[in-house]
Write an enzyme that holds these catalytic residues in place. Structure first.
Site, short mmCIF file in Angstrom:
data_model
loop_
_atom_site.label_atom_id
_atom_site.label_comp_id
_atom_site.label_asym_id
_atom_site.label_seq_id
_atom_site.Cartn_x
_atom_site.Cartn_y
_atom_site.Cartn_z
N ASN A 1 0.83 -1.20 0.00
CA ASN A 1 0.00 0.00 0.00
C ASN A 1 0.87 1.25 0.00
O ASN A 1 1.98 1.26 0.54
CB ASN A 1 -1.03 0.00 1.14
CG ASN A 1 -0.45 -0.10 2.52
OD1 ASN A 1 0.57 -0.76 2.73
ND2 ASN A 1 -1.09 0.53 3.48
N GLU B 1 0.35 5.43 0.61
CA GLU B 1 -0.60 6.46 1.06
C GLU B 1 -0.16 7.86 0.62
O GLU B 1 1.02 8.11 0.39
CB GLU B 1 -0.74 6.38 2.58
CG GLU B 1 -1.38 5.06 3.01
CD GLU B 1 -1.60 4.95 4.50
OE1 GLU B 1 -1.06 5.77 5.27
OE2 GLU B 1 -2.33 4.02 4.88
N GLU C 1 -3.38 -4.63 -2.87
CA GLU C 1 -3.96 -5.48 -3.92
C GLU C 1 -4.02 -4.73 -5.25
O GLU C 1 -3.72 -5.29 -6.31
CB GLU C 1 -5.39 -5.93 -3.54
CG GLU C 1 -5.49 -6.70 -2.24
CD GLU C 1 -5.72 -5.81 -1.02
OE1 GLU C 1 -5.10 -4.73 -0.94
OE2 GLU C 1 -6.50 -6.21 -0.16
N CYS D 1 -10.68 -5.01 0.72
CA CYS D 1 -11.85 -4.14 0.87
C CYS D 1 -12.79 -4.31 -0.33
O CYS D 1 -12.44 -4.98 -1.31
CB CYS D 1 -11.40 -2.68 0.99
SG CYS D 1 -10.85 -1.99 -0.59
N CYS E 1 -11.26 -3.38 -3.76
CA CYS E 1 -10.29 -4.36 -4.26
C CYS E 1 -10.99 -5.65 -4.67
O CYS E 1 -10.59 -6.29 -5.64
CB CYS E 1 -9.21 -4.63 -3.21
SG CYS E 1 -8.06 -3.25 -3.03
N1 THU Z 1 -5.15 -1.54 2.92
C1 THU Z 1 -4.66 -2.32 1.89
O1 THU Z 1 -3.69 -1.94 1.23
N2 THU Z 1 -5.26 -3.49 1.66
C2 THU Z 1 -6.28 -4.02 2.41
O2 THU Z 1 -6.75 -5.11 2.13
C3 THU Z 1 -6.79 -3.26 3.54
C4 THU Z 1 -6.31 -1.89 3.68
C5 THU Z 1 -4.45 -0.28 3.22
C6 THU Z 1 -5.14 0.96 2.78
C7 THU Z 1 -4.58 1.98 3.74
O3 THU Z 1 -3.32 2.42 3.24
C8 THU Z 1 -4.31 1.20 5.01
O4 THU Z 1 -4.28 -0.18 4.61
C9 THU Z 1 -5.35 1.38 6.08
O5 THU Z 1 -6.62 1.14 5.65
ZN ZN Z 2 -8.64 -2.35 -1.04
#
Ligand code: THU
Ligand code: ZN
Length: 142
Positions: free
Chosen positions: A49, A51, A61, A92, A95
């Site tokens: 991930n 941000e 994902e 989520c 995704c």
């Molecule tokens: N996040 C993901 O990258 N994948 C998931 O399956 C759940 C959440 C990330 C998004 C954000 O950067 C952080 O986790 C908190 O939600």
């Molecule tokens: Zn997601």
């Protein structure tokens, strides 16, 4: 070609998702995630991930899906989501829908495995996570 057992392949996938999670850039949530995709070809693509200050994060994902497509591959068989929470996080809704794009395109389900540092695992099929994903429309596998 050396044939690996499914357990070995899954362990390799988990290791790669874990490696990717360490590269995550998550200064806002401090929630690092790594994803690994096993493709029909046997190749593995990973993503972490990322941000941004607008809070619109690139999920692990999504990043892995983008990397796979950027390498000319879309036929996803297995997805590992590696996180540090207990229970481990599943993809989520957004995704799930992105994974469903290729599940529909290649007309098969995708296995989703959420795993964490303690090796707690949640295994589900994408069709359970997103039962009515999308009405099937004709798509070209371009
Ligand atoms: N996040 C993901 O990258 N994948 C998931 O399956 C759940 C959440 C990330 C998004 C954000 O950067 C952080 O986790 C908190 O939600
Ligand atoms: Zn997601």
């Amino acid at each position: 070609m050396i044939l690996m057992s499914k357990e070995k392949v899954l362990q390799e996938l988990i290791n790669k998702a874990k490696e990717s999670s360490k590269k995550a850039y998550a200064p806002y949530s401090e929630f690092k995630v790594g994803a690994a995709l096993l493709m029909k070809s046997g190749k593995i693509y990973t993503g972490c991930n990322v941000e941004f200050s607008d809070y619109l994060a690139l999920h692990a994902e999504m990043n892995a899906i983008g990397t796979a497509v950027n390498n000319g591959e879309k036929d996803i068989q297995v997805v590992i989501v590696y996180s540090y929470s207990s229970p481990p996080v599943l993809p989520c809704g957004s995704c799930r829908q992105k994974l469903n794009e290729f599940s529909l395109l290649y007309e098969h389900d995708i296995e989703v495995i959420a795993v964490n540092k303690k090796n707690e695992q949640i295994k589900m099929m994408l069709s359970e996570l997103l039962p009515v994903g999308e009405i099937k429309i004709e798509k070209k596998k371009n």
